[in-house]
Design a protein around this motif. Structure first.
Motif, PDB file in Angstrom:
ATOM      1  N   THR A  66     -11.228   4.753   5.339  1.00  0.00           N
ATOM      2  CA  THR A  66     -11.529   3.945   4.579  1.00  0.00           C
ATOM      3  C   THR A  66     -13.251   3.824   4.223  1.00  0.00           C
ATOM      4  OG1 THR A  66     -11.969   2.291   6.423  1.00  0.00           O
ATOM      5  CG2 THR A  66      -9.927   2.089   5.175  1.00  0.00           C
ATOM      6  N   SER A  98       0.789  -1.001   0.047  1.00  0.00           N
ATOM      7  CA  SER A  98       0.029  -0.035   0.062  1.00  0.00           C
ATOM      8  C   SER A  98       0.937   1.165  -0.031  1.00  0.00           C
ATOM      9  CB  SER A  98      -0.895   0.079   1.214  1.00  0.00           C
ATOM     10  OG  SER A  98      -1.723  -1.188   1.468  1.00  0.00           O
ATOM     11  N   GLU A 114     -12.528   0.056   1.252  1.00  0.00           N
ATOM     12  CA  GLU A 114     -11.425   0.471   0.330  1.00  0.00           C
ATOM     13  C   GLU A 114     -10.834   1.594   0.796  1.00  0.00           C
ATOM     14  OE1 GLU A 114     -11.502   2.825  -4.033  1.00  0.00           O
ATOM     15  OE2 GLU A 114     -13.363   2.010  -3.350  1.00  0.00           O
ATOM     16  N   TYR A 115      -9.527   1.756   0.745  1.00  0.00           N
ATOM     17  CA  TYR A 115      -8.686   2.626   1.209  1.00  0.00           C
ATOM     18  C   TYR A 115      -8.849   4.133   0.468  1.00  0.00           C
ATOM     19  CZ  TYR A 115      -4.341   5.533   2.489  1.00  0.00           C
ATOM     20  OH  TYR A 115      -3.598   6.614   2.825  1.00  0.00           O
ATOM     21  N   ARG A 116      -9.409   5.157   1.219  1.00  0.00           N
ATOM     22  CA  ARG A 116      -9.644   6.365   0.578  1.00  0.00           C
ATOM     23  C   ARG A 116      -8.661   7.465   0.928  1.00  0.00           C
ATOM     24  NH1 ARG A 116     -13.090   6.164  -3.292  1.00  0.00           N
ATOM     25  NH2 ARG A 116     -13.958   8.101  -2.820  1.00  0.00           N
TER      26      ARG A 116
END
Length: 305
Positions: free
Chosen positions: A86, A11, A90-92
């Motif tokens: 998130t 990531s 989903e990573y925001r």
């Protein structure tokens, strides 16, 4: 932040889209005022029909639930703190802006400290380069550099740091001897503190890169032979010290004898043949290198009797 190449499939932190919390707080207060005005305006009068009552009930429910839902989006970011956001898994992005912030209520917020952490490791028993068992410990200062890697790429980044510190300490400790018993100029754990600290920091940074952790400082805080060999190693160190001291004394005595013979010959004080010269050298070396004070002996005869 320092540029470090992320590992494969790792990531990577990026800024999150958040709104000024103070502006949203004013908007929320305005909605509450509007809700109160709507409730007061739709208060059912006596003899009101069922639809008016339902409208009043809906106004009350909406006036309470909507502000409560919107208030969920508020979060506070302190100095040296980050919030990983998130949405539905989903990573925001990560918010590092200090102060009151607001995001949509359905976004999840995970606060993480990016302050410096200090860890003093437990004593670890390892074998040095020569196979001698030693006890070693270190102190490490680290901080989270990439919050996305710390949260998503490892299960528990703090536990990961603790385990890797012990592993890195074992690796670096096994590369070098505790002390160099020879005359060679080698890196040792006891005598090369700066070199060992640099190697330990580099080793830990390589191991912790996958978790987005950066080690700022690392150094040994404890270094000793294991108890089962400590006595023998202490006697060995004492013997080495005695040998080194004797060597220095002998070298100095040889120089003094050489100067004395040269002075006697140059000034013509006494003429010595090779046999008498050897005898004088022997006597002078005994006097200069002996542990006890020499007792003078008066020669009543001649030098050659």
């Amino acid at each position: 932040m320092t540029d470090r190449k992320p590992s494969i499939n790792s990531s990577q932190e990026r800024p999150a889209s958040s709104y000024n919390g103070y502006v949203m707080l004013l908007i929320l207060l305005g909605l509450i005022v509007v809700a109160l005005w709507a409730v007061a305006g739709n208060f059912p009068q006596s003899g009101a029909d069922k639809s008016d009552k339902l409208l009043f009930l809906a106004t009350i429910v909406g006036g309470i639930i909507l502000p409560l839902i919107l208030s969920i989006g508020f979060f506070m970011v302190q100095p040296n703190q980050a919030v990983v956001i998130t949405m539905f898994g989903e990573y925001r992005g990560t918010s590092r802006k200090e102060g009151l912030q607001w995001v949509w209520p359905w976004m999840m917020k995970n606060k993480i400290s990016v302050r410096a952490h200090n860890i003093h490791s437990e004593k670890v028993k390892i074998n040095d380069l020569r196979g001698n068992p030693i006890e070693i410990a270190c102190n490490v200062v680290w901080h989270v550099e990439d919050t996305a890697q710390a949260v998503f790429d490892v299960d528990d980044y703090k536990e990961f740091v603790n385990i890797q510190i012990e592993a890195g300490l074992r690796t670096v400790g096994a590369r070098h001897p505790y002390d160099d018993m020879s005359e060679e100029d080698k890196t040792t754990l006891r005598g090369s503190a700066d070199v060992i600290a640099r190697e330990l920091r580099e080793e830990l940074n390589d191991r912790l890169q996958v978790a987005g952790i950066l080690v700022d400082e690392a150094g040994l805080t404890h270094l000793a032979y294991a108890p089962e060999i400590a006595g023998a190693m202490l006697r060995r160190q004492q013997a080495d010290a005695v040998i080194a001291a004797r060597k220095k004394v002998v070298i100095g005595a040889v120089g003094m004898v050489e100067d004395a013979l040269e002075k006697l010959s140059k000034d013509g004080i006494v003429e010595l043949d090779d046999e008498r010269r050897a005898a004088m050298v022997s006597n002078l070396m005994v006097v200069l290198c002996g542990d006890r004070e020499a007792q003078p002996v008066v020669n009543a005869g001649t030098l050659y009797q």
